[in-house]
Enzyme design. Structure first.
Site, short mmCIF file in Angstrom:
data_model
loop_
_atom_site.label_atom_id
_atom_site.label_comp_id
_atom_site.label_asym_id
_atom_site.label_seq_id
_atom_site.Cartn_x
_atom_site.Cartn_y
_atom_site.Cartn_z
N LYS A 108 1.01 -1.19 -0.03
CA LYS A 108 -0.10 0.01 -0.07
C LYS A 108 0.86 1.24 0.10
CE LYS A 108 -4.64 0.79 0.05
NZ LYS A 108 -5.53 0.01 -0.22
N ASP A 148 -7.02 4.21 -4.82
CA ASP A 148 -7.66 3.90 -3.47
C ASP A 148 -8.37 5.17 -2.90
OD1 ASP A 148 -7.97 1.93 -1.02
OD2 ASP A 148 -7.14 3.43 -0.13
#
Ligand code: NAD
Length: 422
Positions: A108, A148
């Site tokens: 991430k 995201d």
């Protein structure tokens, strides 16, 4: 908005990991390496703003595990993002890819910034400088970012371009969630919401709720929340409440989702702020979480259902479209109250599944049609749902624990097969 000062999403993830390992009767030696990310990179970089001044930004890229394949995970822009949040999100990607059994590890990334206060040019500069700083870590065979929170197809296009400039040739497979015209996959934009809708359908069948008579409340009306609302509404669900960071709306007979999506398309920051329609009332964001509905779908961010408000939730089922919306302690309260929680690592995996399809198409220079994408997505999501459901029956565990057990078992097996430990 629910906040809890002591909340640490990485600690939350570790509690779940340890519990799943315990249920699987693993020794600490078997999984200790999964308690730590493989790599963490923090970067600082300057950007010249539109007013001519230079501002410094901080960014992160965390790779949790590459045991099952290249690392995969989104990039978020948020003013309050922390390294622990990114570490947790990276680990959740490892578990998510393992639950749906696609050949990826987890990663991430994030940049601390507030996109609502930045121009498109400034956002592009931030994205390009951040990409240059994390360049040694990413690549189609190493680590593949995706959209995201507060990032979208445009941002992915800028990452692809910056990476390709450094390489000297076009590398579409370095990111997924790109615009279709430069190698994106049909169906990717809606994929997370589609997966949420498929999973809601499956759980409804298991517990005998007829979707066409069901009521739904959705927190978060961005990429995931909008797609889930639209698709569930199409299936006949009554979407009685939706919210975003600006406001929350309620209508007992059901909201006009198409109208609300169009409203956000014309708002400068894609918000519902100022939306009005006959019979629609404005409610408190917290009240949305407590509505008496069949399905509550948190689709905003982590740490929303906590020990402070879990006792007030009246939904029959929570389908976690966001990552980490329910804390470890809240889970226990919900379980005691017989509220079913379909966990994030299963419910929102549709995005990474279609990201995987996009990456495969890029590597093979192929273009699949949308029906092909959606049919394969449905097959993978349903298989994962069945596997989690069966494990939950076998171990008398929550669906979350079953999903973690399924994922952990697969990752530990991969590590053993690679000889990473005995
Ligand atoms: P997004 O930025 O497109 O939308 C986020 C939405 O949440 C916006 O409407 C925002 O206004 C709203 N929001 C933020 N804080 C809120 C609050 N306190 N109360 C109510 N609404 C609030 O982001 P997204 O891509 O839709 O992601 C949403 C969640 O889903 C995140 O947790 C993300 O990690 C997760 N997720 C996204 C994807 C994907 O493919 N985009 C895949 C898997 C999981």
């Amino acid at each position: 908005m629910t906040t809890s000062r002591s909340y640490n999403p990485y600690e939350n993830m570790l509690q779940l990991l340890d519990s799943a390992a315990d249920q699987l009767e693993l020794n600490l030696d078997d999984y200790i390496s999964l308690r730590y990310p493989e790599r963490e990179l923090t970067v600082s970089f300057p950007v010249e703003m539109d007013n001519g001044h230079v501002e410094m930004f901080t960014g992160y890229r965390v790779q949790h595990s590459s045991s099952r394949g290249p690392c995969k995970g989104g990039l978020r822009f948020a003013p309050d993002v922390t390294i622990d949040e990114v570490k947790a999100l990276a680990a959740w990607m490892t578990w998510k890819c393992a639950v749906v059994n696609i050949p990826y590890g987890g990663a991430k990334g994030a940049v601390r910034c507030d996109p609502s206060k930045l121009t498109k040019k400034e956002l592009m500069q931030i994205t390009r400088r951040y990409t240059a700083m994390i360049l040694p870590l990413i690549g189609p065979e190493k680590d593949i970012p995706a959209p995201d929170l507060n990032t979208n197809a445009d941002v992915m296009g800028w990452i692809m371009d910056t990476y390709s400039m450094f390489k000297g040739f076009c590398v579409p497979g370095v990111v997924t969630g790109k615009p279709i015209e430069i190698g994106g996959s049909l169906g990717r934009r809606e994929a997370t919401g589609s997966g949420v809708a498929f999973i809601t359908n499956e759980i409804a069948k298991k517990i005998n709720i007829d979707l066409t008579y069901s009521s739904v409340a959705i927190q978060g009306f961005g990429n995931v929340g909008q797609a889930a609302a639209y698709l569930l509404n199409k299936e006949g669900c009554r979407i009685v409440a939706v919210s975003d960071i600006s406001s929350s709306f309620y209508r007992e007979e059901g909201l006009n989702i198409q109208d609300m999506i169009e409203y956000t398309n014309h708002h400068p920051h894609h918000l519902l702020e100022g939306y009005t329609a006959p019979g629609v009332s404005v409610i408190n964001n917290q009240d949305l979480l407590n509505l008496k509905v069949d399905f509550l779908i948190p689709a905003a961010k982590e740490n929303q259902i906590t020990s402070e408000n879990a006792g007030k939730v009246q939904a029959k089922v929570i389908v976690e479209a966001a990552n980490g919306p329910t804390t470890f302690n809240a889970d226990t309260i919900l379980k005691e109250r017989n509220i079913i929680v379909v966990p994030d690592i299963l419910a929102n995996a549709g995005g990474v599944v279609v990201s995987y399809f996009e990456w495969v198409q890029n590597i093979q220079s192929l273009m699949w049609d949308e029906n092909e994408v959606n049919a394969l997505l449905l097959k993978i999501m349903n298989k994962a749902f069945d596997e989690v459901w069966n494990l939950h029956l076998k171990y008398h565990s929550s669906l979350r624990m079953a999903a973690y057990m399924l994922a952990l078992n697969r990752v530990v097996k991969a590590k053993k097969l690679r000889g990473i430990f005995p």
